[in-house]
Design an enzyme around this catalytic site. Structure first.
Site, PDB file in Angstrom:
ATOM      1  N   ARG A 177       1.734  -3.711   7.432  1.00 39.82           N
ATOM      2  CA  ARG A 177       0.762  -4.307   6.504  1.00 39.82           C
ATOM      3  C   ARG A 177      -0.032  -5.455   7.134  1.00 39.82           C
ATOM      4  O   ARG A 177      -0.383  -6.430   6.465  1.00 39.82           O
ATOM      5  CB  ARG A 177       1.446  -4.779   5.205  1.00 39.82           C
ATOM      6  CG  ARG A 177       2.180  -3.680   4.450  1.00 39.82           C
ATOM      7  CD  ARG A 177       1.240  -2.551   4.014  1.00 39.82           C
ATOM      8  NE  ARG A 177       1.987  -1.464   3.395  1.00 39.82           N
ATOM      9  CZ  ARG A 177       2.334  -0.338   4.022  1.00 39.82           C
ATOM     10  NH1 ARG A 177       2.024  -0.169   5.293  1.00 39.82           N
ATOM     11  NH2 ARG A 177       2.985   0.611   3.394  1.00 39.82           N
ATOM     12  N   SER A 227       1.699  -0.799  -5.022  1.00 39.31           N
ATOM     13  CA  SER A 227       2.972  -1.492  -4.773  1.00 39.31           C
ATOM     14  C   SER A 227       2.743  -2.996  -4.791  1.00 39.31           C
ATOM     15  O   SER A 227       1.911  -3.505  -4.039  1.00 39.31           O
ATOM     16  CB  SER A 227       3.538  -1.089  -3.402  1.00 39.31           C
ATOM     17  OG  SER A 227       3.874   0.267  -3.404  1.00 39.31           O
ATOM     18  N   GLU A 297       2.535  -7.744  -1.730  1.00 34.75           N
ATOM     19  CA  GLU A 297       1.590  -6.927  -0.963  1.00 34.75           C
ATOM     20  C   GLU A 297       0.202  -7.066  -1.560  1.00 34.75           C
ATOM     21  O   GLU A 297      -0.801  -6.953  -0.866  1.00 34.75           O
ATOM     22  CB  GLU A 297       2.044  -5.451  -1.003  1.00 34.75           C
ATOM     23  CG  GLU A 297       1.256  -4.557  -0.093  1.00 34.75           C
ATOM     24  CD  GLU A 297       1.924  -3.205   0.097  1.00 34.75           C
ATOM     25  OE1 GLU A 297       1.253  -2.190  -0.100  1.00 34.75           O
ATOM     26  OE2 GLU A 297       3.114  -3.176   0.463  1.00 34.75           O
TER      27      GLU A 297
END
Length: 304
Positions: A177, A227, A297
C-alpha cells in the site's frame, strides 16, 4: 472578489463547465460522505493539469488529486482547497501487443475488461477493485494475491513543480500500500501495464470467480470506502475486529459491516465524524484486546 479572481483563472484554463465552487464531496466519494470543496476542477489533459497545479502554486492553494473517490473519507467541513478530479475526463486506454497504455482516470475494471478482450492475463485480480489506475499506482493496490507491482512497467508522473517525467518500475519502490509516487507526492498521469498472452475463457472464468467471492464476502450493497484498515503483519484486520466483538458495531449512520468486519459502511446519513469515531473505537478495542495497532487504509481529506 479574491475568490472570483481565482475562479476566473481556473475558468480561463479549463472552461467554466469544468470549474465548480463549493462542490459537495459526498457526490464524489463511494462513502457518499463529505462537505464542500472550495474548488472542484475537471481537467482533460496533462497540459491542463499542469496549468491548474501552476495556478495552485501561484495562489498558495492546497490541492488534492481525486480519482473516483473510492478510498476516501472527506471531512464534514469539506476541503479548503482545490480538488482536481482525474477520472472519466482522462481515461483513454490503448492496447499494443502485451502492453496496455492507460491514462490515470481509467477504471481498473475497464482496463481488466480490455485485457480480457485482447486475451491478456495478469490483470484479473484488479477487475473488481473499485478504483482508478492513478490511485491504484499510488497505493500499489492489490487483491486476491495480485498487486499492481506485478504488472506495472512504467508510470508517467508530474511533480509539484509541474515537471512531467517517466518512472521505470525499478524506481517506483512499490511496497504494501505504498510507492515512491505516494512518498514524493507525484501526480500519476498515465501508466503502461505489461501483461501476458492467455486463454480468454480461462481469464473470463477467473474474473467471474473473483467477482463471485467479492459479492459473497463484501458489503457491496452499502456505501463504503473499501477495506478500512491495512492488514497488520501476521493478522487479518477483519478477523481481529470480529473477535473483538465489533461485528455490527455502529456510531450514528456508520457501522462495522455485518458481512465483513474489515469494512465500515454508511447505513444511511453517516457523517465523517461518525466514521472517525467508529474507527477510533475499533482501533482502541483491538489494541486493548490483542495488542495490535490497526492502521487505516482509507485516506482522510480536510480537517478532522
Amino acid at each position: 472578489m479574491e475568490n472570483n479572481r481565482i475562479e476566473n483563472k481556473f475558468c480561463a484554463c479549463l472552461g467554466s463547465d469544468n470549474v465548480y465552487r463549493n462542490e459537495p464531496m459526498k457526490r464524489h466519494t463511494t462513502f457518499r460522505i463529505g462537505g464542500p470543496a472550495d474548488y472542484y476542477l475537471c481537467p482533460h489533459s496533462a497540459k491542463e493539469i499542469q496549468k491548474v497545479v501552476e495556478i495552485c502554486r501561484e495562489e498558495k492553494l492546497p490541492y488534492f488529486i481525486l480519482g473516483n473517490g473510492s478510498n476516501l473519507l472527506v471531512s464534514d467541513q469539506g476541503y479548503r482547497g482545490v480538488v482536481i478530479q482525474l477520472w472519466k475526463n482522462v481515461s483513454d486506454i490503448r492496447v499494443e501487443g502485451c502492453l496496455i497504455h492507460a491514462k490515470a482516470g481509467a477504471s481498473l475494471a475497464k482496463i481488466a475488461a480490455e485485457a480480457l478482450e485482447e486475451g491478456l492475463t495478469g490483470m484479473e485480480f484488479a477487475a473488481g477493485i473499485p478504483g482508478t489506475l492513478g490511485g491504484a499506482v499510488v497505493m500499489n493496490a492489490g487483491a486476491y494475491g495480485g498487486e499492481m507491482k506485478d504488472i506495472l512497467k512504467e508510470v508517467l508522473v508530474m511533480d509539484q513543480q509541474g515537471r512531467i517525467f517517466t518512472l521505470e518500475k525499478k524506481d517506483l519502490k512499490l511496497g504494501y500500500r505504498t510507492s515512491a509516487v505516494k512518498e514524493k507526492g507525484y501526480i500519476v498521469l498515465a501508466a503502461v501495464l505489461e501483461l501476458r498472452p492467455g486463454d480468454r475463457e480461462e481469464i473470463r472464468k477467473l474474473m467471474e470467480d473473483l467477482k463471485q467471492k467479492r459479492v459473497e464476502k463484501q458489503p457491496l450493497d452499502l456505501p463504503s470506502a473499501g477495506s478500512t484498515f491495512k492488514r497488520p503483519e501476521g493478522y487479518f484486520a477483519g478477523k481481529l475486529i470480529m473477535d473483538a466483538g465489533l461485528r455490527g458495531f455502529s456510531v450514528g449512520g456508520a457501522q462495522v459491516s455485518e458481512k465483513h468486519c474489515g469494512f465500515v459502511v454508511n447505513t444511511g446519513g453517516a457523517s465523517a465524524s461518525d466514521v472517525l469515531t467508529l474507527i477510533r473505537e475499533v482501533q482502541k478495542r483491538v489494541r486493548e484486546k490483542f495488542g495490535v495497532e490497526l492502521e487505516t487504509e482509507v485516506k482522510f481529506l480536510g480537517e478532522f
